[in-house]
Design a protein around this motif. Structure first.
Motif, PDB file in Angstrom:
ATOM      1  N   ALA A  89     -25.571 -15.234 -97.219  1.00 11.58           N
ATOM      2  CA  ALA A  89     -26.540 -15.601 -98.248  1.00 11.58           C
ATOM      3  C   ALA A  89     -27.813 -16.107 -97.573  1.00 11.58           C
ATOM      4  O   ALA A  89     -27.769 -16.723 -96.514  1.00 11.58           O
ATOM      5  CB  ALA A  89     -25.953 -16.683 -99.155  1.00 11.58           C
ATOM      6  N   LEU A  90     -28.934 -15.821 -98.191  1.00  9.74           N
ATOM      7  CA  LEU A  90     -30.225 -16.237 -97.655  1.00  9.74           C
ATOM      8  C   LEU A  90     -30.976 -17.029 -98.707  1.00  9.74           C
ATOM      9  O   LEU A  90     -30.850 -16.769 -99.897  1.00  9.74           O
ATOM     10  CB  LEU A  90     -31.049 -15.010 -97.248  1.00  9.74           C
ATOM     11  N   ARG A  91     -31.756 -17.995 -98.255  1.00 14.46           N
ATOM     12  CA  ARG A  91     -32.575 -18.756 -99.189  1.00 14.46           C
ATOM     13  C   ARG A  91     -33.994 -18.858 -98.616  1.00 14.46           C
ATOM     14  O   ARG A  91     -34.171 -18.971 -97.399  1.00 14.46           O
ATOM     15  CB  ARG A  91     -31.994 -20.130 -99.461  1.00 14.46           C
ATOM     16  N   PRO A  92     -34.988 -18.822 -99.498  1.00 14.05           N
ATOM     17  CA  PRO A  92     -36.372 -18.934 -99.033  1.00 14.05           C
ATOM     18  C   PRO A  92     -36.619 -20.301 -98.422  1.00 14.05           C
ATOM     19  O   PRO A  92     -36.084 -21.311 -98.870  1.00 14.05           O
ATOM     20  CB  PRO A  92     -37.204 -18.769-100.309  1.00 14.05           C
ATOM     21  N   THR A  93     -37.435 -20.333 -97.378  1.00 22.17           N
ATOM     22  CA  THR A  93     -37.777 -21.600 -96.730  1.00 22.17           C
ATOM     23  C   THR A  93     -38.937 -22.279 -97.437  1.00 22.17           C
ATOM     24  O   THR A  93     -39.219 -23.441 -97.181  1.00 22.17           O
ATOM     25  CB  THR A  93     -38.182 -21.377 -95.258  1.00 22.17           C
ATOM     26  N   GLY A  94     -39.622 -21.527 -98.306  1.00 19.50           N
ATOM     27  CA  GLY A  94     -40.789 -22.078 -98.987  1.00 19.50           C
ATOM     28  C   GLY A  94     -42.075 -21.806 -98.228  1.00 19.50           C
ATOM     29  O   GLY A  94     -43.149 -22.207 -98.656  1.00 19.50           O
ATOM     30  N   SER A  95     -41.961 -21.125 -97.104  1.00 25.00           N
ATOM     31  CA  SER A  95     -43.171 -20.808 -96.346  1.00 25.00           C
ATOM     32  C   SER A  95     -43.257 -19.303 -96.121  1.00 25.00           C
ATOM     33  O   SER A  95     -42.268 -18.587 -96.250  1.00 25.00           O
ATOM     34  CB  SER A  95     -43.191 -21.556 -95.010  1.00 25.00           C
ATOM     35  N   THR A  96     -44.443 -18.862 -95.778  1.00 20.94           N
ATOM     36  CA  THR A  96     -44.660 -17.451 -95.505  1.00 20.94           C
ATOM     37  C   THR A  96     -44.774 -17.242 -94.001  1.00 20.94           C
ATOM     38  O   THR A  96     -44.951 -18.202 -93.242  1.00 20.94           O
ATOM     39  CB  THR A  96     -45.955 -16.952 -96.178  1.00 20.94           C
ATOM     40  N   PHE A  97     -44.705 -16.004 -93.599  1.00 22.00           N
ATOM     41  CA  PHE A  97     -44.873 -15.660 -92.189  1.00 22.00           C
ATOM     42  C   PHE A  97     -46.226 -16.183 -91.699  1.00 22.00           C
ATOM     43  O   PHE A  97     -46.317 -16.798 -90.646  1.00 22.00           O
ATOM     44  CB  PHE A  97     -44.790 -14.136 -92.026  1.00 22.00           C
ATOM     45  N   ALA A  98     -47.263 -15.976 -92.511  1.00 24.38           N
ATOM     46  CA  ALA A  98     -48.612 -16.407 -92.114  1.00 24.38           C
ATOM     47  C   ALA A  98     -48.707 -17.930 -91.988  1.00 24.38           C
ATOM     48  O   ALA A  98     -49.296 -18.440 -91.033  1.00 24.38           O
ATOM     49  CB  ALA A  98     -49.636 -15.892 -93.115  1.00 24.38           C
ATOM     50  N   SER A  99     -48.124 -18.662 -92.932  1.00 29.60           N
ATOM     51  CA  SER A  99     -48.214 -20.125 -92.860  1.00 29.60           C
ATOM     52  C   SER A  99     -47.399 -20.671 -91.686  1.00 29.60           C
ATOM     53  O   SER A  99     -47.813 -21.624 -91.029  1.00 29.60           O
ATOM     54  CB  SER A  99     -47.784 -20.782 -94.172  1.00 29.60           C
ATOM     55  N   GLN A 100     -46.252 -20.065 -91.412  1.00 30.25           N
ATOM     56  CA  GLN A 100     -45.476 -20.498 -90.250  1.00 30.25           C
ATOM     57  C   GLN A 100     -46.247 -20.217 -88.961  1.00 30.25           C
ATOM     58  O   GLN A 100     -46.218 -21.011 -88.035  1.00 30.25           O
ATOM     59  CB  GLN A 100     -44.114 -19.806 -90.207  1.00 30.25           C
ATOM     60  N   TRP A 101     -46.923 -19.082 -88.926  1.00 27.71           N
ATOM     61  CA  TRP A 101     -47.717 -18.746 -87.755  1.00 27.71           C
ATOM     62  C   TRP A 101     -48.806 -19.799 -87.535  1.00 27.71           C
ATOM     63  O   TRP A 101     -48.981 -20.298 -86.433  1.00 27.71           O
ATOM     64  CB  TRP A 101     -48.329 -17.358 -87.930  1.00 27.71           C
ATOM     65  N   ASP A 102     -49.508 -20.131 -88.606  1.00 28.12           N
ATOM     66  CA  ASP A 102     -50.604 -21.104 -88.505  1.00 28.12           C
ATOM     67  C   ASP A 102     -50.114 -22.482 -88.077  1.00 28.12           C
ATOM     68  O   ASP A 102     -50.814 -23.198 -87.358  1.00 28.12           O
ATOM     69  CB  ASP A 102     -51.336 -21.228 -89.841  1.00 28.12           C
ATOM     70  N   ASP A 103     -48.915 -22.855 -88.520  1.00 23.95           N
ATOM     71  CA  ASP A 103     -48.382 -24.196 -88.244  1.00 23.95           C
ATOM     72  C   ASP A 103     -47.616 -24.295 -86.925  1.00 23.95           C
ATOM     73  O   ASP A 103     -47.101 -25.361 -86.595  1.00 23.95           O
ATOM     74  CB  ASP A 103     -47.452 -24.635 -89.382  1.00 23.95           C
ATOM     75  N   SER A 104     -47.528 -23.193 -86.178  1.00 25.62           N
ATOM     76  CA  SER A 104     -46.678 -23.168 -84.987  1.00 25.62           C
ATOM     77  C   SER A 104     -47.458 -23.342 -83.701  1.00 25.62           C
ATOM     78  O   SER A 104     -48.626 -22.964 -83.607  1.00 25.62           O
ATOM     79  CB  SER A 104     -45.929 -21.832 -84.921  1.00 25.62           C
TER      80      SER A 104
END
Length: 142
Positions: A89-104
């Motif tokens: 089962a998978l659940r959304p983290t609440g973030s997008t690929f782009a937002s994770q990229w920006d925050d990393s």
């Protein structure tokens, strides 16, 4: 290298601002003790042996035999199904690929790229990126 990172960040912001990042939901741990299909099959063999010895030769004995065998067969089927691998089962983290990229930071971006199977090719006067056909699928597969 700054130019490559800048270009890639612009592409990520433009193309992947809506691609949701998901994470696997931990599966239930199997019970420490469970009845095995083998132990149930042994019990069924014992009951068949009892039948062969004539121990069910009385009024209602045949019905009792069938009830016991059928009950064990259902338990064996249930145990076999319980041991089948469950779909993850998978659940959304609440973030997008782009937002994770920006925050990393650099190390986290590297892990995100490896997880997503995105590739960057840099050569003299050439910069290209190869994205999987289904980036979202790649993000959920890792």
């Amino acid at each position: 290298m700054d130019f490559v990172e800048e270009q890639f960040s612009a592409i990520v912001a433009q193309l992947f601002s809506t691609v949701q990042v998901v994470e696997p939901v931990p599966c239930e741990a199997p019970p420490e003790r469970y009845e095995t299909a083998e132990s149930i099959s042994r019990a069924m063999s014992d009951i068949r042996a009892e039948k062969d010895m004539g121990l069910y030769e009385y009024e209602g004995g045949h019905g009792e035999y069938l009830q016991r065998i059928n009950s064990l067969a259902e338990r064996r089927k249930s145990v076999a199904q319980a041991l089948q691998p469950k779909p993850r089962a998978l659940r959304p983290t609440g973030s997008t690929f782009a937002s994770q990229w920006d925050d990393s930071d650099v190390a986290s971006r590297r892990r995100l790229l490896l997880k997503s199977k995105v590739k960057a090719y840099v050569a003299k006067n050439t910069l290209s990126f190869l994205f999987p056909d289904d980036l979202e699928k790649e993000l959920t597969a890792a």
